[in-house]
Design a protein around this motif. Structure first.
Motif, short mmCIF file in Angstrom:
data_model
loop_
_atom_site.label_atom_id
_atom_site.label_comp_id
_atom_site.label_asym_id
_atom_site.label_seq_id
_atom_site.Cartn_x
_atom_site.Cartn_y
_atom_site.Cartn_z
N HIS A 47 6.86 -0.06 -66.24
CA HIS A 47 6.56 -0.55 -64.89
C HIS A 47 7.86 -0.98 -64.20
CE1 HIS A 47 3.55 -3.10 -62.30
NE2 HIS A 47 4.14 -2.15 -61.62
N ALA A 48 8.73 -1.68 -64.94
CA ALA A 48 10.01 -2.11 -64.38
C ALA A 48 10.90 -0.91 -64.07
CB ALA A 48 10.71 -3.06 -65.34
N TYR A 49 10.92 0.08 -64.94
CA TYR A 49 11.72 1.29 -64.69
C TYR A 49 11.30 1.96 -63.38
CZ TYR A 49 13.75 1.44 -69.44
OH TYR A 49 14.45 1.20 -70.59
N PHE A 50 10.00 2.03 -63.13
CA PHE A 50 9.51 2.73 -61.95
C PHE A 50 9.99 2.06 -60.66
CE2 PHE A 50 5.89 4.30 -64.76
CZ PHE A 50 6.40 5.57 -64.84
N HIS A 51 10.23 0.75 -60.70
CA HIS A 51 10.58 0.03 -59.47
C HIS A 51 12.04 -0.38 -59.39
CE1 HIS A 51 6.44 -0.21 -58.07
NE2 HIS A 51 6.06 -0.59 -59.27
#
Length: 518
Positions: A184-188
């Motif tokens: 989730h952090a990678y995507f944002h």
């Protein structure tokens, strides 16, 4: 503003927390620039009182006690809510940090304007994907394949990133909560960096009944959690080759990896069949032929048997792979002004002999063990193109703390006769150079002893790293190089029968020990 909040979920660690606390208190970052947040998840040992005493003595230490939640998700989330630092960094209570870790991580985040910094992780009894830490990187995205190969939360995250996008850990007793959080952090994230030149995080295997990472998984629940990760990926990525490649990471590692090799053979027999059935169910449900493009030869063979419902074939292939081993020998060692050049030969062996392939015109077909006879047709045994991706990486590992670096290595494959007429085996020749400063990772080696090892792969068969032996088989003398305080490299002196049989290598060792150039 504080630079970083270190969040430590705690549950009954006993003395295992000693190294963690010492390493956190001993950071080179000034105490006023970071805070330590220990979230005690209902511990029943002496740890709560110890943490309270520590907080009373140290103004940058904070403690919160909660009822037991059974998993680290809730303690980590509470730590995020308590955090006041610009960044947060997650540490487990039985791991420890390099002394300069926080200073370097924060410095890299500031220089690169990174939302996430992945500091070098040293696996102490745990596997860490070496491809992640070959060298420092900045502005990496999911286009860089190794990014998904280490999804533990032991990274530096900008706190505003987590708050802006409501990025939190799933709570409760569940698996892969760190995969959901990190992906989730990678995507944002606007920018992600890798700090490869300094061992920041020492990830320690603790084999006991209360360690979640070693508890036997329950197949239905576990692969339900895998589905949640796949759902998250499908939500944030457009269909196409990049999404297929990212999704293939879970197919290779969390699914095929659990029905193959030593992993499968060492499982409780009562657990193997239910595990296989749940993995096959998910494979047929969520993956198609598109995944084959991202699998090495051995994984494609495993996938074919899985999807065909051939449990006995999978078991036979797992037994074969579990019995493979790498043999690696030093062929040449030449000193230069500040290092040594190495030439190493490697091959993969089984109890029945070398890993063998048979020629069929221009094609190379794997020769399977007798237990797999008739289960894979010629098309399923063809490994011709995979031979172009063979490698034998040269690694150096500190005998003091397990820190590992991969040297810049050039590998080539040649084939030698093996077994029956027309059969061959692959011999890998690796050329690398070892100096007191690792060029790829820009890391200065600490003084002490370092072993030289090799990880070899032929058609995807990768038995695991082994120490390099000084001399050809069957001589067994691991190559250990000493780095002195002034940065010189001193290989071991060879004596006795080894010295008589390998005079050229012995002379090279003597020249290096004397500090003479080549």
């Amino acid at each position: 503003m504080l630079k970083v909040s270190v969040i430590v979920p705690v549950y009954n660690p006993g003395a295992h927390i000693d190294d963690c606390i010492a390493s956190l208190l001993g950071q080179t970052l000034a105490p006023e620039e970071y805070e330590l947040i220990f979230v005690d998840d209902g511990s029943t040992d002496e740890t709560p009182a110890r943490l309270d005493a520590l907080a009373a003595e140290r103004p940058h230490v904070r403690v919160k006690h909660i009822e037991n939640s059974g998993w680290p998700g809730r303690p980590r989330n509470l730590g995020i809510e308590m955090a006041e630092g610009e960044y947060v960094y997650f540490v487990d209570n039985d791991d420890w940090l390099g002394k300069d870790a926080l200073r370097r991580l924060c410095g890299r985040a500031e220089r690169d304007e990174a939302d996430i910094v992945i500091g070098k992780v040293v696996g102490e009894g745990k596997f860490v994907a070496r491809s992640v830490f070959k060298r420092d990187r900045k502005d990496v995205t999911l286009e860089w394949a190794p990014l998904v190969r280490l999804l533990t939360p032991h990274k530096l995250f900008r706190r505003s990133l987590l708050d802006e996008h409501a990025i939190r850990f799933p709570e409760g007793r569940r698996r892969l909560e760190d995969h959901v959080f990190t992906m989730h952090a990678y995507f944002h994230a606007r920018s992600i960096s890798v700090l490869a030149g300094y061992p920041c995080y020492h990830w320690v295997l603790r084999d006991d009944a209360e360690n979640a990472s070693v508890i036997e998984l329950e197949p239905v629940g576990y692969f339900g959690n895998v589905r949640e990760v796949l759902d998250l990926i499908d939500e944030h990525m457009e269909p196409g080759p990049l999404r297929d490649r990212v999704r293939s990471h879970w197919y290779r590692g969390k699914m095929l990896g659990r029905v193959g090799g030593r992993n499968f053979m060492e499982r409780d027999p009562a657990q193997k069949r239910p595990l296989y059935e749940e993995i096959r169910r998910l494979a047929l449900e969520r993956f198609g032929d598109e995944v084959n493009a991202y699998l090495a030869f051995n994984a494609r063979a495993r996938s074919r048997l899985l999807r065909a419902g051939d449990y006995e074939g999978l078991d036979a292939l797992a037994a074969f792979e579990a019995g493979l081993r790498t043999e690696a020998a030093l062929v040449e060692l030449e000193p230069d002004e500040d290092g040594v050049a190495l030439v190493i030969e490697s091959r993969i062996m089984s109890d029945a002999g070398p890993l063998a392939f048979e020629r069929d015109g221009d094609r190379l077909l794997w020769v399977p063990p007798d237990a797999l006879a008739g289960r894979l047709d010629a098309a399923a045994r063809e490994a011709t193109e995979d031979m172009e991706r063979n490698y034998a990486d040269v690694l150096i590992t500190s005998l003091k703390d397990g820190t590992e670096y991969q040297l810049r290595t050039e590998s080539e494959t040649r084939f030698e006769p093996a077994g029956d007429a027309g059969q061959v085996t692959a011999v890998l020749t690796s050329r690398a150079r070892m100096a007191s400063r690792v060029a790829v990772a820009k890391a200065k080696l600490r003084p002490g002893e370092w072993t030289v090892g090799v990880t070899a792969a032929v058609a995807g068969f990768t038995p695991g790293g082994v120490p390099v032996q000084a001399g050809r088989w069957p001589v067994r003398l691991p190559l250990v190089v000493t780095v002195t305080g002034d940065g010189r490299l001193v290989p071991p002196r060879l004596r006795g029968e080894v010295a008589r049989r390998f005079p050229r290598v012995t002379r090279a060792f003597r020249r290096v020990r004397a500090g003479a150039p080549g």
